[in-house]
Design a protein around this motif. Structure first.
Motif, PDB file in Angstrom:
ATOM      1  N   ASN A 162       9.300  22.582   7.729  1.00 28.47           N
ATOM      2  CA  ASN A 162       9.491  21.902   6.449  1.00 28.47           C
ATOM      3  C   ASN A 162      10.726  22.402   5.703  1.00 28.47           C
ATOM      4  OD1 ASN A 162       8.508  24.415   5.934  1.00 28.47           O
ATOM      5  ND2 ASN A 162       7.000  23.788   4.407  1.00 28.47           N
ATOM      6  N   CYS A 163      11.631  23.064   6.418  1.00 30.47           N
ATOM      7  CA  CYS A 163      12.831  23.674   5.833  1.00 30.47           C
ATOM      8  C   CYS A 163      14.034  22.787   6.146  1.00 30.47           C
ATOM      9  CB  CYS A 163      13.004  25.079   6.415  1.00 30.47           C
ATOM     10  SG  CYS A 163      14.658  25.779   6.283  1.00 30.47           S
ATOM     11  N   ALA A 164      14.620  22.172   5.105  1.00 27.82           N
ATOM     12  CA  ALA A 164      15.743  21.247   5.309  1.00 27.82           C
ATOM     13  C   ALA A 164      16.956  21.921   5.962  1.00 27.82           C
ATOM     14  CB  ALA A 164      16.124  20.597   3.984  1.00 27.82           C
ATOM     15  N   PRO A 165      17.357  23.137   5.528  1.00 29.15           N
ATOM     16  CA  PRO A 165      18.483  23.790   6.201  1.00 29.15           C
ATOM     17  C   PRO A 165      18.188  24.117   7.675  1.00 29.15           C
ATOM     18  CG  PRO A 165      18.151  24.742   4.034  1.00 29.15           C
ATOM     19  CD  PRO A 165      16.967  23.860   4.300  1.00 29.15           C
ATOM     20  N   CYS A 166      16.915  24.367   7.987  1.00 26.92           N
ATOM     21  CA  CYS A 166      16.542  24.615   9.388  1.00 26.92           C
ATOM     22  C   CYS A 166      16.775  23.355  10.221  1.00 26.92           C
ATOM     23  CB  CYS A 166      15.073  25.030   9.490  1.00 26.92           C
ATOM     24  SG  CYS A 166      14.654  26.561   8.630  1.00 26.92           S
ATOM     25  N   ARG A 167      16.454  22.211   9.639  1.00 28.92           N
ATOM     26  CA  ARG A 167      16.692  20.940  10.330  1.00 28.92           C
ATOM     27  C   ARG A 167      18.183  20.701  10.520  1.00 28.92           C
ATOM     28  NH1 ARG A 167      12.620  17.385  10.915  1.00 28.92           N
ATOM     29  NH2 ARG A 167      10.584  18.034  10.131  1.00 28.92           N
ATOM     30  N   ALA A 168      18.977  21.095   9.540  1.00 26.76           N
ATOM     31  CA  ALA A 168      20.413  20.880   9.618  1.00 26.76           C
ATOM     32  C   ALA A 168      21.048  21.699  10.737  1.00 26.76           C
ATOM     33  CB  ALA A 168      21.066  21.230   8.282  1.00 26.76           C
ATOM     34  N   GLU A 169      20.561  22.922  10.965  1.00 23.80           N
ATOM     35  CA  GLU A 169      21.188  23.766  11.975  1.00 23.80           C
ATOM     36  C   GLU A 169      20.569  23.600  13.365  1.00 23.80           C
ATOM     37  OE1 GLU A 169      20.901  27.998  11.426  1.00 23.80           O
ATOM     38  OE2 GLU A 169      18.721  28.023  11.617  1.00 23.80           O
ATOM     39  N   ALA A 170      19.401  22.973  13.461  1.00 23.09           N
ATOM     40  CA  ALA A 170      18.705  22.865  14.748  1.00 23.09           C
ATOM     41  C   ALA A 170      19.562  22.262  15.852  1.00 23.09           C
ATOM     42  CB  ALA A 170      17.400  22.080  14.590  1.00 23.09           C
ATOM     43  N   PRO A 171      20.285  21.157  15.626  1.00 24.91           N
ATOM     44  CA  PRO A 171      21.115  20.603  16.704  1.00 24.91           C
ATOM     45  C   PRO A 171      22.188  21.571  17.192  1.00 24.91           C
ATOM     46  CG  PRO A 171      20.815  18.991  14.956  1.00 24.91           C
ATOM     47  CD  PRO A 171      20.305  20.289  14.426  1.00 24.91           C
ATOM     48  N   ASN A 172      22.706  22.408  16.286  1.00 25.89           N
ATOM     49  CA  ASN A 172      23.725  23.388  16.672  1.00 25.89           C
ATOM     50  C   ASN A 172      23.135  24.467  17.576  1.00 25.89           C
ATOM     51  OD1 ASN A 172      25.422  21.979  14.873  1.00 25.89           O
ATOM     52  ND2 ASN A 172      24.770  23.256  13.169  1.00 25.89           N
ATOM     53  N   LEU A 173      21.946  24.932  17.224  1.00 22.66           N
ATOM     54  CA  LEU A 173      21.268  25.937  18.047  1.00 22.66           C
ATOM     55  C   LEU A 173      20.958  25.381  19.437  1.00 22.66           C
ATOM     56  CD1 LEU A 173      18.823  27.179  15.291  1.00 22.66           C
ATOM     57  CD2 LEU A 173      20.609  28.584  16.322  1.00 22.66           C
ATOM     58  N   VAL A 174      20.445  24.168  19.474  1.00 19.80           N
ATOM     59  CA  VAL A 174      20.084  23.547  20.750  1.00 19.80           C
ATOM     60  C   VAL A 174      21.313  23.395  21.646  1.00 19.80           C
ATOM     61  CG1 VAL A 174      19.279  21.395  21.795  1.00 19.80           C
ATOM     62  CG2 VAL A 174      18.040  22.377  19.867  1.00 19.80           C
ATOM     63  N   LYS A 175      22.407  22.925  21.073  1.00 17.76           N
ATOM     64  CA  LYS A 175      23.622  22.691  21.858  1.00 17.76           C
ATOM     65  C   LYS A 175      24.198  23.989  22.402  1.00 17.76           C
ATOM     66  CE  LYS A 175      28.096  20.391  21.770  1.00 17.76           C
ATOM     67  NZ  LYS A 175      29.050  19.570  20.964  1.00 17.76           N
ATOM     68  N   VAL A 176      24.328  24.995  21.537  1.00 17.70           N
ATOM     69  CA  VAL A 176      24.923  26.262  21.966  1.00 17.70           C
ATOM     70  C   VAL A 176      23.995  26.993  22.939  1.00 17.70           C
ATOM     71  CG1 VAL A 176      25.798  28.497  21.185  1.00 17.70           C
ATOM     72  CG2 VAL A 176      26.322  26.431  19.878  1.00 17.70           C
ATOM     73  N   ALA A 177      22.687  26.860  22.753  1.00 17.10           N
ATOM     74  CA  ALA A 177      21.743  27.479  23.693  1.00 17.10           C
ATOM     75  C   ALA A 177      21.968  26.939  25.104  1.00 17.10           C
ATOM     76  CB  ALA A 177      20.313  27.224  23.251  1.00 17.10           C
ATOM     77  N   LYS A 178      22.135  25.641  25.228  1.00 20.97           N
ATOM     78  CA  LYS A 178      22.356  25.032  26.544  1.00 20.97           C
ATOM     79  C   LYS A 178      23.697  25.450  27.129  1.00 20.97           C
ATOM     80  CE  LYS A 178      19.471  20.948  25.704  1.00 20.97           C
ATOM     81  NZ  LYS A 178      19.459  19.486  25.470  1.00 20.97           N
ATOM     82  N   GLU A 179      24.714  25.498  26.283  1.00 17.65           N
ATOM     83  CA  GLU A 179      26.068  25.784  26.762  1.00 17.65           C
ATOM     84  C   GLU A 179      26.276  27.246  27.140  1.00 17.65           C
ATOM     85  OE1 GLU A 179      28.604  24.361  23.681  1.00 17.65           O
ATOM     86  OE2 GLU A 179      28.347  22.251  24.234  1.00 17.65           O
ATOM     87  N   THR A 180      25.486  28.147  26.596  1.00 14.84           N
ATOM     88  CA  THR A 180      25.678  29.577  26.867  1.00 14.84           C
ATOM     89  C   THR A 180      24.628  30.154  27.815  1.00 14.84           C
ATOM     90  OG1 THR A 180      24.409  30.161  24.873  1.00 14.84           O
ATOM     91  CG2 THR A 180      26.814  29.990  24.651  1.00 14.84           C
ATOM     92  N   GLU A 181      23.671  29.353  28.237  1.00 14.68           N
ATOM     93  CA  GLU A 181      22.607  29.857  29.117  1.00 14.68           C
ATOM     94  C   GLU A 181      23.175  30.435  30.409  1.00 14.68           C
ATOM     95  OE1 GLU A 181      18.304  28.481  30.991  1.00 14.68           O
ATOM     96  OE2 GLU A 181      19.668  26.984  30.149  1.00 14.68           O
ATOM     97  N   ALA A 182      24.169  29.752  30.989  1.00  9.00           N
ATOM     98  CA  ALA A 182      24.766  30.224  32.245  1.00  9.00           C
ATOM     99  C   ALA A 182      25.509  31.543  32.063  1.00  9.00           C
ATOM    100  CB  ALA A 182      25.710  29.164  32.804  1.00  9.00           C
ATOM    101  N   GLU A 183      25.845  31.887  30.811  1.00  8.06           N
ATOM    102  CA  GLU A 183      26.530  33.152  30.529  1.00  8.06           C
ATOM    103  C   GLU A 183      25.540  34.262  30.197  1.00  8.06           C
ATOM    104  OE1 GLU A 183      30.584  32.631  28.516  1.00  8.06           O
ATOM    105  OE2 GLU A 183      29.386  30.987  27.684  1.00  8.06           O
TER     106      GLU A 183
END
Length: 201
Positions: free
Chosen positions: A89-110
Motif C-alpha cells: 500500500n506504499c505509493a513510492p514502493c510501487r514507483a520503484e518496483a519496475p526499476n528493482l525488477v529490471k535491474v534484478a534481471k539484468e544483474t543476475e548473471a553477474e
C-alpha cells in the motif's frame, strides 16, 4: 468558518505531505564524503555507501517468504545482495518496483541477488498481488510485525519508513543503504563497484 477545525485539518494535510515527501525524496549522484562512506542527496545522506573497513556484519536475517518457504540471507554469501523493504500500500514502493525488477534481471548473471522484506502489510494476499502486478520474481520475507526489520544494523534504515534498501557485499556485510525510492541509475550506481569488488575476491 470554524478556525480550529480548519487549522487541525491543515496540520493533518501538512503532516501527510511531509511524510510523503520524505518517502519520495529525489537523489543526486554519489560523491565521496571523505569519512569512509559515500553519500548522496545533497547532504541528506539518503544514499550512503561504506568502505570495506567500515562495513557491519548483519545479524541472522531469516524467516518465511510470502509463499511460506524458508529463506535465510546467510545462504546468499558470496553474492552481492540487494534487500528492499516494501509494502503493497506504499505509493513510492510501487514507483520503484519496475526499476528493482529490471535491474534484478539484468544483474543476475553477474551474481547479484535481490530479496524483499514485505513489512507491516495486513495480509500476504495483498503483497502477493503486488508482486504479480509488477512481475517480481525474487523472493520476499513476510514481516507483518516488523520484527525482521529491527534486526538490521542500527541506523541502517528507519523501521517506520518504506521503501528503504540495503546492499550487502559478498561477505554479507552492509555495504550501502538507501532511504528513498531508487531509480535504475541509482541501483546500477551502487551495484557497479560492489560487483567489481566481488569479481576480484
Amino acid at each position: 468558518m470554524n478556525t480550529r477545525h480548519f487549522t487541525s485539518g491543515s496540520a493533518a494535510v501538512l503532516a501527510a505531505a511531509l511524510l510523503l515527501s520524505a518517502c519520495g525524496a529525489g537523489t543526486s549522484s554519489i560523491g565521496d564524503s571523505g569519512d569512509g562512506s559515500s553519500k548522496q542527496g545533497g547532504g541528506n545522506e539518503v544514499i550512503s555507501s561504506y568502505a570495506p573497513g567500515e562495513r557491519k556484519q548483519l545479524r541472522e536475517i531469516s524467516g518465511k517468504t510470502l509463499e511460506g518457504k524458508p529463506l535465510d540471507l546467510a545462504d546468499y554469501k558470496g553474492h552481492v545482495v540487494v534487500v528492499n523493504l516494501w509494502g503493497s500500500n506504499c505509493a513510492p514502493c510501487r514507483a520503484e518496483a519496475p526499476n528493482l525488477v529490471k535491474v534484478a534481471k539484468e544483474t543476475e548473471a553477474e551474481g547479484v541477488r535481490f530479496v524483499g522484506i514485505n513489512t507491516r502489510d495486513p495480509s500476504r494476499e495483498a503483497a502477493i498481488r503486488f508482486e504479480e502486478e509488477y512481475g517480481v520474481s525474487y523472493p520476499s520475507l513476510y514481516d507483518q510485525m516488523g520484527r525482521i526489520v529491527l534486526k538490521l544494523p542500527r541506523g541502517s534504515v528507519n523501521p517506520q519508513a518504506i521503501p528503504s534498501t540495503i546492499f550487502l557485499d559478498g561477505s554479507g556485510r552492509l555495504a550501502a543503504r538507501a532511504l528513498v525510492p531508487l531509480s535504475e541509475r541509482d541501483l546500477r550506481g551502487v551495484l557497479r563497484p560492489l560487483i567489481a569488488e566481488q569479481k576480484k575476491a
